[in-house]
Design a protein around this motif. Structure first.
Motif, PDB file in Angstrom:
ATOM      1  N   PHE A   1       0.842  -1.197   0.000  1.00 45.46           N
ATOM      2  CA  PHE A   1       0.000   0.000   0.000  1.00 45.46           C
ATOM      3  C   PHE A   1       0.878   1.249   0.000  1.00 45.46           C
ATOM      4  CE2 PHE A   1      -2.259   3.406   2.143  1.00 45.46           C
ATOM      5  CZ  PHE A   1      -3.522   3.373   1.578  1.00 45.46           C
ATOM      6  N   ALA A   2       1.922   1.245   0.848  1.00 45.03           N
ATOM      7  CA  ALA A   2       2.839   2.386   0.920  1.00 45.03           C
ATOM      8  C   ALA A   2       3.509   2.623  -0.430  1.00 45.03           C
ATOM      9  CB  ALA A   2       3.902   2.130   1.992  1.00 45.03           C
ATOM     10  N   ALA A   3       3.882   1.545  -1.118  1.00 53.12           N
ATOM     11  CA  ALA A   3       4.506   1.674  -2.435  1.00 53.12           C
ATOM     12  C   ALA A   3       3.550   2.330  -3.426  1.00 53.12           C
ATOM     13  CB  ALA A   3       4.931   0.299  -2.947  1.00 53.12           C
ATOM     14  N   GLY A   4       2.278   1.924  -3.387  1.00 52.03           N
ATOM     15  CA  GLY A   4       1.288   2.517  -4.282  1.00 52.03           C
ATOM     16  C   GLY A   4       1.100   4.003  -4.035  1.00 52.03           C
ATOM     17  N   VAL A   5       1.062   4.384  -2.773  1.00 54.67           N
ATOM     18  CA  VAL A   5       0.920   5.802  -2.414  1.00 54.67           C
ATOM     19  C   VAL A   5       2.106   6.599  -2.968  1.00 54.67           C
ATOM     20  CG1 VAL A   5       0.992   7.449  -0.495  1.00 54.67           C
ATOM     21  CG2 VAL A   5      -0.494   5.440  -0.369  1.00 54.67           C
ATOM     22  N   MET A   6       3.306   6.063  -2.800  1.00 53.02           N
ATOM     23  CA  MET A   6       4.499   6.782  -3.241  1.00 53.02           C
ATOM     24  C   MET A   6       4.588   6.889  -4.759  1.00 53.02           C
ATOM     25  SD  MET A   6       7.390   5.531  -0.479  1.00 53.02           S
ATOM     26  CE  MET A   6       8.683   6.589  -1.150  1.00 53.02           C
ATOM     27  N   ILE A   7       4.161   5.847  -5.461  1.00 45.62           N
ATOM     28  CA  ILE A   7       4.166   5.908  -6.930  1.00 45.62           C
ATOM     29  C   ILE A   7       3.208   6.993  -7.412  1.00 45.62           C
ATOM     30  CG2 ILE A   7       3.600   4.672  -9.059  1.00 45.62           C
ATOM     31  CD1 ILE A   7       4.437   2.076  -7.578  1.00 45.62           C
ATOM     32  N   ALA A   8       1.988   7.005  -6.853  1.00 48.82           N
ATOM     33  CA  ALA A   8       0.995   8.005  -7.258  1.00 48.82           C
ATOM     34  C   ALA A   8       1.453   9.413  -6.892  1.00 48.82           C
ATOM     35  CB  ALA A   8      -0.353   7.698  -6.591  1.00 48.82           C
ATOM     36  N   ALA A  57      10.537  13.259  -6.974  1.00 48.59           N
ATOM     37  CA  ALA A  57       9.831  12.129  -7.585  1.00 48.59           C
ATOM     38  C   ALA A  57      10.789  10.986  -7.887  1.00 48.59           C
ATOM     39  CB  ALA A  57       9.132  12.582  -8.867  1.00 48.59           C
ATOM     40  N   GLY A  58      11.951  11.301  -8.455  1.00 47.58           N
ATOM     41  CA  GLY A  58      12.939  10.272  -8.769  1.00 47.58           C
ATOM     42  C   GLY A  58      13.447   9.563  -7.534  1.00 47.58           C
ATOM     43  N   ALA A  59      13.672  10.331  -6.465  1.00 48.30           N
ATOM     44  CA  ALA A  59      14.149   9.738  -5.217  1.00 48.30           C
ATOM     45  C   ALA A  59      13.112   8.787  -4.634  1.00 48.30           C
ATOM     46  CB  ALA A  59      14.484  10.846  -4.215  1.00 48.30           C
ATOM     47  N   MET A  60      11.834   9.173  -4.705  1.00 48.86           N
ATOM     48  CA  MET A  60      10.773   8.325  -4.167  1.00 48.86           C
ATOM     49  C   MET A  60      10.593   7.054  -4.985  1.00 48.86           C
ATOM     50  SD  MET A  60       8.000  11.191  -2.883  1.00 48.86           S
ATOM     51  CE  MET A  60       6.700  10.002  -2.649  1.00 48.86           C
ATOM     52  N   ILE A  61      10.664   7.164  -6.301  1.00 52.74           N
ATOM     53  CA  ILE A  61      10.532   5.977  -7.150  1.00 52.74           C
ATOM     54  C   ILE A  61      11.694   5.019  -6.901  1.00 52.74           C
ATOM     55  CG2 ILE A  61      10.623   5.152  -9.540  1.00 52.74           C
ATOM     56  CD1 ILE A  61       7.898   6.171  -8.746  1.00 52.74           C
ATOM     57  N   PHE A  62      12.887   5.540  -6.668  1.00 52.82           N
ATOM     58  CA  PHE A  62      14.031   4.674  -6.348  1.00 52.82           C
ATOM     59  C   PHE A  62      13.725   3.853  -5.101  1.00 52.82           C
ATOM     60  CE2 PHE A  62      17.867   3.557  -4.121  1.00 52.82           C
ATOM     61  CZ  PHE A  62      18.726   3.135  -5.121  1.00 52.82           C
ATOM     62  N   VAL A 122      11.066   1.060  -5.893  1.00 52.36           N
ATOM     63  CA  VAL A 122      11.529  -0.061  -6.721  1.00 52.36           C
ATOM     64  C   VAL A 122      12.648  -0.845  -6.035  1.00 52.36           C
ATOM     65  CG1 VAL A 122      12.561  -0.690  -8.942  1.00 52.36           C
ATOM     66  CG2 VAL A 122      10.845   1.121  -8.836  1.00 52.36           C
ATOM     67  N   GLU A 123      13.520  -0.138  -5.320  1.00 50.08           N
ATOM     68  CA  GLU A 123      14.681  -0.794  -4.720  1.00 50.08           C
ATOM     69  C   GLU A 123      14.377  -1.397  -3.350  1.00 50.08           C
ATOM     70  OE1 GLU A 123      18.759  -1.358  -3.145  1.00 50.08           O
ATOM     71  OE2 GLU A 123      17.195  -0.136  -2.235  1.00 50.08           O
ATOM     72  N   GLU A 124      13.401  -0.825  -2.646  1.00 50.91           N
ATOM     73  CA  GLU A 124      13.150  -1.245  -1.271  1.00 50.91           C
ATOM     74  C   GLU A 124      11.749  -1.825  -1.061  1.00 50.91           C
ATOM     75  OE1 GLU A 124      15.485  -0.980   0.986  1.00 50.91           O
ATOM     76  OE2 GLU A 124      16.902   0.531   0.241  1.00 50.91           O
ATOM     77  N   LEU A 125      10.726  -0.992  -1.250  1.00 52.88           N
ATOM     78  CA  LEU A 125       9.385  -1.368  -0.803  1.00 52.88           C
ATOM     79  C   LEU A 125       8.799  -2.554  -1.560  1.00 52.88           C
ATOM     80  CD1 LEU A 125       7.658   2.080  -0.113  1.00 52.88           C
ATOM     81  CD2 LEU A 125       8.572   0.442   1.530  1.00 52.88           C
ATOM     82  N   ILE A 126       8.850  -2.522  -2.880  1.00 53.33           N
ATOM     83  CA  ILE A 126       8.237  -3.605  -3.650  1.00 53.33           C
ATOM     84  C   ILE A 126       8.946  -4.949  -3.408  1.00 53.33           C
ATOM     85  CG2 ILE A 126       7.833  -4.493  -5.989  1.00 53.33           C
ATOM     86  CD1 ILE A 126       6.945  -1.694  -6.780  1.00 53.33           C
ATOM     87  N   PRO A 127      10.282  -5.014  -3.503  1.00 50.90           N
ATOM     88  CA  PRO A 127      10.939  -6.304  -3.212  1.00 50.90           C
ATOM     89  C   PRO A 127      10.665  -6.795  -1.793  1.00 50.90           C
ATOM     90  CG  PRO A 127      12.460  -4.816  -4.325  1.00 50.90           C
ATOM     91  CD  PRO A 127      11.254  -4.005  -3.961  1.00 50.90           C
ATOM     92  N   GLU A 128      10.665  -5.868  -0.821  1.00 50.55           N
ATOM     93  CA  GLU A 128      10.452  -6.266   0.565  1.00 50.55           C
ATOM     94  C   GLU A 128       9.038  -6.784   0.791  1.00 50.55           C
ATOM     95  OE1 GLU A 128      10.934  -4.006   4.818  1.00 50.55           O
ATOM     96  OE2 GLU A 128      12.479  -3.687   3.309  1.00 50.55           O
ATOM     97  N   SER A 129       8.068  -6.169   0.103  1.00 51.12           N
ATOM     98  CA  SER A 129       6.672  -6.573   0.298  1.00 51.12           C
ATOM     99  C   SER A 129       6.330  -7.871  -0.426  1.00 51.12           C
ATOM    100  CB  SER A 129       5.728  -5.458  -0.182  1.00 51.12           C
ATOM    101  OG  SER A 129       5.813  -5.293  -1.584  1.00 51.12           O
ATOM    102  N   GLN A 130       7.151  -8.276  -1.416  1.00 52.19           N
ATOM    103  CA  GLN A 130       6.824  -9.451  -2.232  1.00 52.19           C
ATOM    104  C   GLN A 130       7.793 -10.622  -2.022  1.00 52.19           C
ATOM    105  OE1 GLN A 130       5.987  -8.550  -6.327  1.00 52.19           O
ATOM    106  NE2 GLN A 130       4.341  -7.151  -5.797  1.00 52.19           N
ATOM    107  N   ARG A 131       8.409 -10.675  -0.858  1.00 58.33           N
ATOM    108  CA  ARG A 131       9.306 -11.790  -0.563  1.00 58.33           C
ATOM    109  C   ARG A 131       8.560 -13.112  -0.461  1.00 58.33           C
ATOM    110  NH1 ARG A 131      13.191  -9.197   4.111  1.00 58.33           N
ATOM    111  NH2 ARG A 131      14.387  -7.820   2.756  1.00 58.33           N
TER     112      ARG A 131
END
Length: 271
Positions: free
Chosen positions: A49-56, A227-232, A235-244
């Motif tokens: 959910f946090a990843a989705g908020v940050m992407i938007a 925006a670039g810092a948040m997307i990094f 992609v690098e932290e939140l999504i991989p961590e949430s989908q282990r």
């Protein structure tokens, strides 16, 4: 809320907004007083959910206004956006490479950054602090942009961004305090360390607002940088961590889409 914030200057507005986002981090860390662990499926969904908020937020609250402002200021919009966006990602990559930190759930030998003798608890806090630097900057830049009196920068949009960042900070506070509690740290100290990860947001928010107020010509770059810092981070932290956990991927993906939708609704409705 809008009228309340308008009585202050942009720097104070950014400070108030980021104190709110820090407070939500502390609220997430406070779960440690209620339970010793959060269900893995729920935690992964919260991170998704946090990843989705940050992407938007990266698009609706930062990139899109940045591109519009670049055009109004006579810059080349696509070039400004690309330079700012990639600079934000490179900044976070360098920070990630050199700042010692450890992601929750990993052993000490998996720590990243420059090798150090710092304690595990300190490294865990620094991992979440990495997330919060661009978030604080984003909120600060958004409130600083309102002072530029450009059509694409509204107080409602800045408030929406602060609310969205605050919502996604809740699981980040939990992600620090819970592992520390499971490792035997007291509830009070686990909470303290969890909320401490968010203290950088008010600092970064004030710096961001001051920076763009002093140098308004770089405002489009600053928005795209955030925006670039948040997307990094996403992609690098939140999504991989949430989908282990493979079995949780579908649920986490839907949580990410819900997070995106919530932030999009906030930005469109308030902005």
């Amino acid at each position: 809320m809008t009228n309340f914030l308008l009585q202050f200057n942009p720097v104070t507005q950014a400070l108030i907004a980021t104190l709110f986002t820090w407070g939500v981090t502390a609220a997430g860390a406070a779960l440690v007083f209620i339970t010793k662990a959060v269900n893995k499926k729920i935690m992964d969904s919260m991170l998704g959910f946090a990843a989705g908020v940050m992407i938007a937020a990266s698009f609706w609250s930062l990139l899109a206004p940045g591109i519009e402002m670049a055009e109004l200021l006579g810059q080349i919009p696509w070039l400004t956006a690309a330079i700012g966006f990639m600079s934000g990602g490179i900044f976070m990559r360098l920070t990630d490479k050199f700042l010692p930190h450890l992601h929750p759930g990993l052993s000490m030998d998996k720590s990243e950054g420059i090798k150090t003798s710092w304690q595990r608890s300190t490294l865990l806090v620094l991992a979440i602090t990495l997330h919060n630097i661009p978030e604080g900057l984003a909120v600060g830049v958004a409130f600083g942009a309102v002072a530029a009196n450009l059509p694409s920068a509204t107080i409602g949009g800045a408030i929406a961004l602060a609310i969205g960042i605050g919502i996604q900070n809740f699981p980040e506070g939990t992600a620090v305090s819970m592992p520390l509690r499971r490792e035997g740290m007291t509830k009070g100290k686990s909470f303290f360390m969890g909320q401490a990860s968010g203290i950088v947001e008010p600092i970064a928010g004030v710096i961001g607002a001051l920076f763009v107020l002093k140098m308004q010509n770089i405002l489009p770059y600053a928005l795209c940088f955030a925006a670039g810092a948040m997307i990094f981070v996403v992609v690098e932290e939140l999504i991989p961590e949430s989908q282990r956990e493979y079995k949780n991927i579908d649920m986490v993906t839907m949580a990410t889409m819900i997070g995106f939708s919530v932030m999009m609704i906030l930005d469109v409705a308030l902005g």
